[in-house]
Design a protein around this motif. Structure first.
Motif, PDB file in Angstrom:
ATOM      1  N   VAL A  71      31.672 -44.005  14.911  1.00 28.66           N
ATOM      2  CA  VAL A  71      31.814 -42.629  14.436  1.00 28.66           C
ATOM      3  C   VAL A  71      32.680 -41.824  15.400  1.00 28.66           C
ATOM      4  CG1 VAL A  71      30.554 -40.485  13.955  1.00 28.66           C
ATOM      5  CG2 VAL A  71      29.641 -42.669  13.157  1.00 28.66           C
ATOM      6  N   ARG A  72      32.519 -42.063  16.699  1.00 29.68           N
ATOM      7  CA  ARG A  72      33.313 -41.335  17.685  1.00 29.68           C
ATOM      8  C   ARG A  72      34.794 -41.692  17.596  1.00 29.68           C
ATOM      9  NH1 ARG A  72      32.487 -40.725  24.327  1.00 29.68           N
ATOM     10  NH2 ARG A  72      33.404 -38.622  24.400  1.00 29.68           N
ATOM     11  N   GLN A 115      30.048 -28.338  17.804  1.00 32.03           N
ATOM     12  CA  GLN A 115      29.049 -28.047  16.778  1.00 32.03           C
ATOM     13  C   GLN A 115      29.416 -28.720  15.454  1.00 32.03           C
ATOM     14  OE1 GLN A 115      26.141 -25.739  17.116  1.00 32.03           O
ATOM     15  NE2 GLN A 115      25.654 -27.004  15.346  1.00 32.03           N
ATOM     16  N   LEU A 116      30.644 -28.511  15.016  1.00 36.74           N
ATOM     17  CA  LEU A 116      31.073 -29.091  13.740  1.00 36.74           C
ATOM     18  C   LEU A 116      31.127 -30.612  13.819  1.00 36.74           C
ATOM     19  CD1 LEU A 116      32.008 -28.598  10.857  1.00 36.74           C
ATOM     20  CD2 LEU A 116      34.357 -28.338  11.718  1.00 36.74           C
ATOM     21  N   THR A 117      31.510 -31.157  14.965  1.00 32.08           N
ATOM     22  CA  THR A 117      31.535 -32.607  15.145  1.00 32.08           C
ATOM     23  C   THR A 117      30.151 -33.203  14.904  1.00 32.08           C
ATOM     24  OG1 THR A 117      33.342 -32.463  16.750  1.00 32.08           O
ATOM     25  CG2 THR A 117      32.040 -34.481  16.769  1.00 32.08           C
ATOM     26  N   ALA A 118      29.134 -32.572  15.482  1.00 31.80           N
ATOM     27  CA  ALA A 118      27.760 -33.052  15.300  1.00 31.80           C
ATOM     28  C   ALA A 118      27.328 -32.958  13.844  1.00 31.80           C
ATOM     29  CB  ALA A 118      26.812 -32.255  16.189  1.00 31.80           C
ATOM     30  N   ALA A 145      29.472 -41.334   9.279  1.00 27.49           N
ATOM     31  CA  ALA A 145      28.711 -42.582   9.417  1.00 27.49           C
ATOM     32  C   ALA A 145      28.407 -43.206   8.060  1.00 27.49           C
ATOM     33  CB  ALA A 145      27.420 -42.317  10.185  1.00 27.49           C
ATOM     34  N   GLU A 146      28.107 -42.364   7.086  1.00 32.84           N
ATOM     35  CA  GLU A 146      27.781 -42.881   5.754  1.00 32.84           C
ATOM     36  C   GLU A 146      28.966 -43.610   5.132  1.00 32.84           C
ATOM     37  OE1 GLU A 146      26.033 -41.266   1.438  1.00 32.84           O
ATOM     38  OE2 GLU A 146      26.485 -39.855   3.060  1.00 32.84           O
ATOM     39  N   GLN A 174      24.195 -44.852  15.276  1.00 31.32           N
ATOM     40  CA  GLN A 174      25.520 -44.266  15.491  1.00 31.32           C
ATOM     41  C   GLN A 174      25.431 -42.740  15.498  1.00 31.32           C
ATOM     42  OE1 GLN A 174      29.115 -45.295  15.464  1.00 31.32           O
ATOM     43  NE2 GLN A 174      28.221 -47.071  16.441  1.00 31.32           N
ATOM     44  N   ILE A 175      24.691 -42.194  14.561  1.00 28.31           N
ATOM     45  CA  ILE A 175      24.550 -40.733  14.470  1.00 28.31           C
ATOM     46  C   ILE A 175      23.760 -40.200  15.659  1.00 28.31           C
ATOM     47  CG2 ILE A 175      23.636 -38.826  13.084  1.00 28.31           C
ATOM     48  CD1 ILE A 175      23.924 -40.748  10.625  1.00 28.31           C
TER      49      ILE A 175
END
Length: 551
Positions: free
Chosen positions: A481-482, A497-500, A507-508, A524-525
């Motif tokens: 995901v990163r 904030q938006l990245t989180a 991930a989905e 991953q999340i």
């Protein structure tokens, strides 16, 4: 770039050169070697440009500070470094025009004498650059400067305008690796060197471990080239335990502020700081990056992150140059990187040269590309592969100076309108696709057309298309995901904030494409959101809500 196919190539083939480290210099060297017809392997223990090469100030430049030091100290080495940087600046922009472009920079000054001093220096800077496509600078009065950058302080006397280059560093390194792959190199990320085997005292194979599965294997090559930047000593010591350390790591950080901080396409250069560096405030996308710092860094096992005193330093440094000083509460993200400075007798990292050296270890046969900076990556790579050519007794000239990177040839930004006409995507999405993938933008758009469920944005506030994630997995070797949020897109650098919040959605889609289990998807999340939470806490910042979004 297919990771499974390339992994099998690493196991089955024997290479002329195995390049360790896929940042700017390593990916650049892989492309150079592949274009010369050599059999090339390129590996990295993390993602492409996951360390220093994705955490720069995003400038392609000769180095204004180096020029000042060269003149004051009559230092020809520094002057040569400036000249190299300015010569390469035009090449970096030419070869990937979708990822690099000219940037106007204003230097506010507070007296007539200071303005004259800066004008003379930057005029010399332009003269060294010679005839290239960048506009020449000029000395602006206060009204002219405020018209271009309205958030500058009204206390300034005037401002000096000059031009350098700006680029998307992580995607540029990815384009180098991708171009190397298309030229025949076997390119694999998340592959760490854990040791070497030797025969008659010479390196024979590299023992590597897949960082995703923990499987180990060996890579056979005639020459091993170490391009691991600030981590170069660890590889040098694996090859020869008696080697002396050559790298003195230096940490530099940036804070990220809203675009409204400057409300302009013009960057600003702050020529005077408390510790003698220069600091930039640079518009990048919908944000402003402010940096950088320069401090010794010893713990290479830990990722360099933003710390409270660094935040304070950068806020205080930029304060006198803006009409409305930014506050801690304005900071939306930050990032840190490590410079690979070559050890010198000079004590201060700010005075260490960032020029490069190709080192040959006669005991093991290891080549190491040490030092350097992003702007001169191509010359660094060329010098290293010239040395490889000597050792192979197989001389072929470099051709990278005029080689377009993936997405760069025949690029015209205006073609975003064709993408919109052909695929019916929103204008902001089409512009983003052109700036990110260049002439490959239509490949992403075709995916959206083929799979209508991928034709929508990931979030209303950004132009990111769901189809991009699938493209990045299939074509750009994104496996975490990163990889997507930090490097294929640059969201981690600009908005924690938006990245989180977007991590679960990314991930989905990746889980479907890569066949992840529910447990792996959740991990991953969780791990990524925890990392982002750590960034916020370690920087001494706080947001209205936790960075951690519900899983």
């Amino acid at each position: 770039m297919n990771r499974k196919i390339n992994q099998e190539r690493l196991r089955q083939e024997s290479f002329d050169v195995c390049i360790i480290g896929a940042g700017a210099s390593g990916a650049g060297a892989a492309l150079d070697a592949a274009l010369r017809g050599y059999r090339v392997a390129l590996i990295d223990r993390g993602d492409f440009a996951s360390e220093t090469s994705s955490r720069s100030t995003k400038l392609i430049h000769g180095g204004v500070r180096y020029l000042e030091q060269a003149i004051k100290k009559l230092d020809l080495a520094q002057l040569r470094q400036v000249s190299h940087g300015l010569a390469e600046r035009r090449t970096v922009i030419r070869n990937a025009p979708h990822l690099a472009h000219p940037l106007a920079i204003l230097t506010p000054v507070f007296s007539w004498f200071e303005g004259l001093y800066m004008t003379i220096g930057l005029t010399l800077y332009d003269l060294i650059a010679g005839h290239d496509s960048l506009p020449k600078g000029s000395w602006l009065n206060r009204a002219e400067a405020l018209a271009k950058s309205p958030m500058l302080t009204g206390q300034m006397h005037s401002a000096v305008l000059y031009y350098d280059g700006q680029f998307n560093d992580a995607r540029y390194a990815l384009a180098l690796a991708h171009s190397a792959s298309e030229a025949g190199a076997a390119v694999v990320n998340y592959t760490a060197v854990t040791g070497f085997t030797q025969e008659s005292g010479r390196l024979k194979t590299a023992i590597v471990q897949d960082q995703l599965t923990s499987e180990t294997s060996e890579i056979r090559a005639r020459i091993f080239l170490n391009c691991t930047g600030p981590y170069a000593d660890s590889v040098r010591l694996l090859a020869n335990s008696a080697a002396e350390e050559r790298i003195r790591p230096s940490k530099g950080v940036h804070i990220v502020l809203p675009r409204e901080t400057l409300a302009s396409d013009y960057a600003i250069l702050i020529p005077k700081t408390a510790d003698g560096r220069v600091v930039f405030a640079i518009p990048f996308g919908d944000k402003v990056f402010v940096g950088t710092t320069d401090n010794d860094y010893e713990n290479l096992n830990q990722e360099p992150i933003l710390e409270p005193d660094e935040v304070d330093y950068l806020l205080e440094t930029v304060k006198p140059y803006l009409a409305n000083a930014p506050h801690r509460s304005d900071i939306q993200a930050g990032f840190g990187g490590i410079r690979p400075l070559i050890v010198s007798s000079r004590a201060d990292t700010k005075t260490l040269l960032r020029d490069h050296e190709v080192e040959y270890d006669p005991e093991s046969g290891l080549l190491s590309l040490l030092g350097g900076k992003w702007t001169t990556y191509r010359v660094m790579a060329q010098d290293a592969i010239d040395r490889v050519a000597e050792l192979l007794s197989k001389p072929v000239r470099s051709s990278t100076e005029t080689h377009y990177l993936v997405g760069g040839e025949n690029y015209r930004f205006e073609d975003w309108q064709l993408v919109q006409t052909n695929y019916g995507l929103p204008a902001d999405v089409c512009k983003h696709l052109m700036r990110t993938y260049g002439t490959r933008a239509q490949n992403v758009a075709k995916l959206a057309e083929q799979y209508p469920q991928l034709a929508s944005k990931l979030t209303d506030s950004q132009p990111f298309l769901k189809a991009e994630i699938v493209y990045q997995v299939r074509e750009e070797m994104a496996v975490t995901v990163r990889d997507v949020l930090a490097r294929r897109w640059r969201l981690e650098l600009s908005n924690w904030q938006l990245t989180a919040e977007l991590a679960p959605k990314v991930a989905e889609l990746m889980a479907t494409e890569l066949g992840w289990s529910e447990a792996h998807q959740a991990e991953q999340i969780r791990s990524y959101q925890q990392l982002l939470e750590t960034f916020v806490k370690q920087a001494g910042l706080s947001f209205e809500q936790s960075v951690m979004a519900p899983i």
